[in-house]
Write an enzyme that holds these catalytic residues in place. Structure first.
Site, PDB file in Angstrom:
ATOM      1  N   THR A   1       0.836  -1.198   0.000  1.00  0.00           N
ATOM      2  CA  THR A   1       0.000   0.000   0.000  1.00  0.00           C
ATOM      3  C   THR A   1       0.873   1.251   0.000  1.00  0.00           C
ATOM      4  O   THR A   1       1.923   1.261   0.644  1.00  0.00           O
ATOM      5  CB  THR A   1      -0.905   0.014   1.243  1.00  0.00           C
ATOM      6  OG1 THR A   1      -1.613  -1.213   1.316  1.00  0.00           O
ATOM      7  CG2 THR A   1      -1.907   1.172   1.188  1.00  0.00           C
ATOM      8  N   VAL A  30     -11.915  -6.932  -0.341  1.00  0.00           N
ATOM      9  CA  VAL A  30     -11.487  -5.538  -0.425  1.00  0.00           C
ATOM     10  C   VAL A  30     -11.041  -5.104   0.959  1.00  0.00           C
ATOM     11  O   VAL A  30     -11.728  -5.365   1.956  1.00  0.00           O
ATOM     12  CB  VAL A  30     -12.643  -4.633  -0.930  1.00  0.00           C
ATOM     13  CG1 VAL A  30     -12.217  -3.169  -0.894  1.00  0.00           C
ATOM     14  CG2 VAL A  30     -13.048  -5.019  -2.346  1.00  0.00           C
ATOM     15  N   GLY A  31      -9.917  -4.444   1.032  1.00  0.00           N
ATOM     16  CA  GLY A  31      -9.406  -3.960   2.321  1.00  0.00           C
ATOM     17  C   GLY A  31      -9.844  -2.539   2.609  1.00  0.00           C
ATOM     18  O   GLY A  31     -10.860  -2.063   2.093  1.00  0.00           O
ATOM     19  N   ASP A  32      -9.061  -1.858   3.408  1.00  0.00           N
ATOM     20  CA  ASP A  32      -9.467  -0.527   3.872  1.00  0.00           C
ATOM     21  C   ASP A  32      -9.117   0.596   2.900  1.00  0.00           C
ATOM     22  O   ASP A  32      -9.683   1.682   2.987  1.00  0.00           O
ATOM     23  CB  ASP A  32      -8.812  -0.220   5.218  1.00  0.00           C
ATOM     24  CG  ASP A  32      -7.289  -0.202   5.106  1.00  0.00           C
ATOM     25  OD1 ASP A  32      -6.719  -1.183   4.593  1.00  0.00           O
ATOM     26  OD2 ASP A  32      -6.667   0.797   5.528  1.00  0.00           O
ATOM     27  N   THR A  51      -1.990   2.138   6.250  1.00  0.00           N
ATOM     28  CA  THR A  51      -1.433   0.942   5.619  1.00  0.00           C
ATOM     29  C   THR A  51      -1.375  -0.163   6.660  1.00  0.00           C
ATOM     30  O   THR A  51      -0.991   0.082   7.800  1.00  0.00           O
ATOM     31  CB  THR A  51      -0.032   1.206   5.045  1.00  0.00           C
ATOM     32  OG1 THR A  51       0.503  -0.035   4.564  1.00  0.00           O
ATOM     33  CG2 THR A  51       0.921   1.793   6.071  1.00  0.00           C
ATOM     34  N   GLY A  52      -1.760  -1.355   6.274  1.00  0.00           N
ATOM     35  CA  GLY A  52      -1.702  -2.447   7.242  1.00  0.00           C
ATOM     36  C   GLY A  52      -2.769  -3.488   6.984  1.00  0.00           C
ATOM     37  O   GLY A  52      -3.264  -3.621   5.853  1.00  0.00           O
TER      38      GLY A  52
END
Lengths: 132, 183
Positions: A1, A30-32, A51-52
Site C-alpha cells: 500500500t 477488499v481492504g481498507d 497501511t496495514g
C-alpha cells in the site's frame, strides 16, 4: 500500500491511498484502502492515509477515528494517531498510518518492524525512513 | 518544522538484515522522488489533491511498492487494485476497487470524485468509467513483477502443504504471511 497526505498553500488538506491488497486474496476481498473513513480520510483539520491489515482498519474506522479524536476531544494529532494504532494492535491488527494537520504537524505511527515513509517541509527538507 | 507533505510506502516485516544496500538505496530514491514530485506540485501552486496524485503516481509506477506496477497477486494470479482520495476542504471523495487495467488507480479515484456523482466504483464498471474519462488503461500483464509472482507461488505451495485446513479456511492461512505484503 502507498499513501500521501498534503497541505497546500491555501491551507487545503488532502489524503490518498492506493494498494494491491493482500497476496492470495480470494472472493473479491477488499481492504481498507478504498473505504473512505477506514484507510483514507481528510477534512479541514487533518488528513490521514493508512497501511496495514485492512480488516482491522475497517472495523475501527481508523482514519476517521483519528479525525474524530482531534475534532471532538481536541487531542494533538500525534496522540490521536497513536491511540488508533494502539487500538488496532490491541485487537490483533498491525500496520501504520501517516497524518498531517492544518498547521503542518505530522504523525507517522506504526506497530510493525518498519514502514516506508517520508516527509517534506515547507522549505523543502526531505526526510525518509524505513525501520523503527 | 512545518510539514506540507508526508508519504508511506507500506508497513510490515521490513528488517534491515533482510535488505541489501542497493535495495535500500532504491527505496530511499523512490520515496524521495515521490516527495519531491508532490512538493514541486505544491510549490507551483497546485492543490493538495494534485500533490497527492503526483506523489502517489510515482509510487504506483515503481515496482517496489504494493500499488500499481508491483501490486501483489490475488489467488487467481491477478493484480487487483484499489485506491481512494479525499479533499479535506470540500469532503469530496472518490474510490475504485478491484480494478485490473487502470495504470494509476489513484487517477481513477480522482476522476470518480471530480467527474461523477458517486464515491466508489468497482471492477469492470470502474474501468469502463475510467476509460470514458481518458484515464490510461493497460494490459493486466503491465503489473506483473517476478518478486510478487514468486511470493504468491510460495504461499500457494505452503497452502497445498497445509492439508489439515478446511478448503474454505485456506484464505485465513494467509494470516501468518500477512507481513509479506508490506501493507
Amino acid at each position: 500500500t502507498v499513501g500521501c497526505v498534503a497541505l497546500d498553500q491555501q491551507g487545503g488538506l488532502a489524503a490518498g491511498t492506493s494498494t494491491g491488497g493482500m497476496t492470495n486474496k480470494k472472493y473479491g476481498r477488499v481492504g481498507d484502502a478504498p473505504i473512505i473513513g477506514a484507510g483514507n480520510y481528510a477534512n479541514d483539520q487533518v488528513a490521514i492515509s493508512c497501511t496495514g491489515w485492512g480488516e482491522y482498519y475497517i472495523r475501527t474506522v481508523a482514519a476517521y477515528d483519528v479525525a474524530a479524536k482531534v475534532a471532538y476531544a481536541n487531542l494533538p494529532l500525534a496522540k490521536a494517531a497513536q491511540l488508533v494504532i494502539d487500538k488496532i494492535a490491541a485487537l490483533g491488527g498491525d500496520g501504520g498510518m501517516i497524518a498531517l494537520d492544518k498547521d503542518g504537524r505530522v504523525a507517522m505511527p506504526f506497530n510493525t518492524a518498519g514502514m516506508y515513509r517520508g516527509t517534506i517541509t515547507a522549505d523543502g527538507k526531505v526526510e525518509v525512513a524505513i525501520y523503527k | 518544522k512545518r510539514y506540507v507533505l508526508a508519504i508511506h510506502g507500506g508497513a510490515g516485516t521490513i528488517l534491515k538484515k533482510n535488505m541489501s544496500d542497493s535495495l535500500e538505496r532504491a527505496y530511499v530514491a523512490e520515496l524521495t522522488k515521490s516527495l519531491r514530485e508532490g512538493y514541486r506540485t505544491l510549490q507551483s501552486g497546485g492543490t493538495s489533491i494534485d500533490a497527492v496524485v503526483a506523489a502517489i503516481q510515482i509510487m504506483e509506477d515503481s515496482p517496489l511498492f504494493n500499488a500499481g506496477k508491483g501490486a501483489v497477486f490475488n489467488h487467481k494470479g491477478e493484480n487487483e487494485m484499489d485506491a481512494s482520495i479525499m479533499d479535506g476542504k470540500t469532503l469530496a471523495a472518490g474510490a475504485v476497487a478491484g480494478v485490473h487495467t487502470i495504470r494509476n488507480p489513484i487517477t481513477a479515484a480522482k476522476a470518480v470524485m471530480e467527474q461523477s456523482e458517486h464515491v466508489m466504483m468497482v471492477g469492470e464498471g470502474a474501468e469502463e468509467f475510467a476509460h470514458s474519462k481518458g484515464i490510461v488503461l493497460v494490459e493486466p500483464s503491465y503489473f506483473w513483477t517476478k518478486p510478487r509472482w514468486d511470493a504468491l507461488q510460495k504461499i500457494l505451495e505452503r497452502d497445498k502443504d497445509a492439508t489439515a485446513l478446511d478448503h474454505d479456511d485456506k484464505q485465513s492461512n494467509t494470516k501468518k504471511y500477512i507481513d509479506e505484503k508490506f501493507g
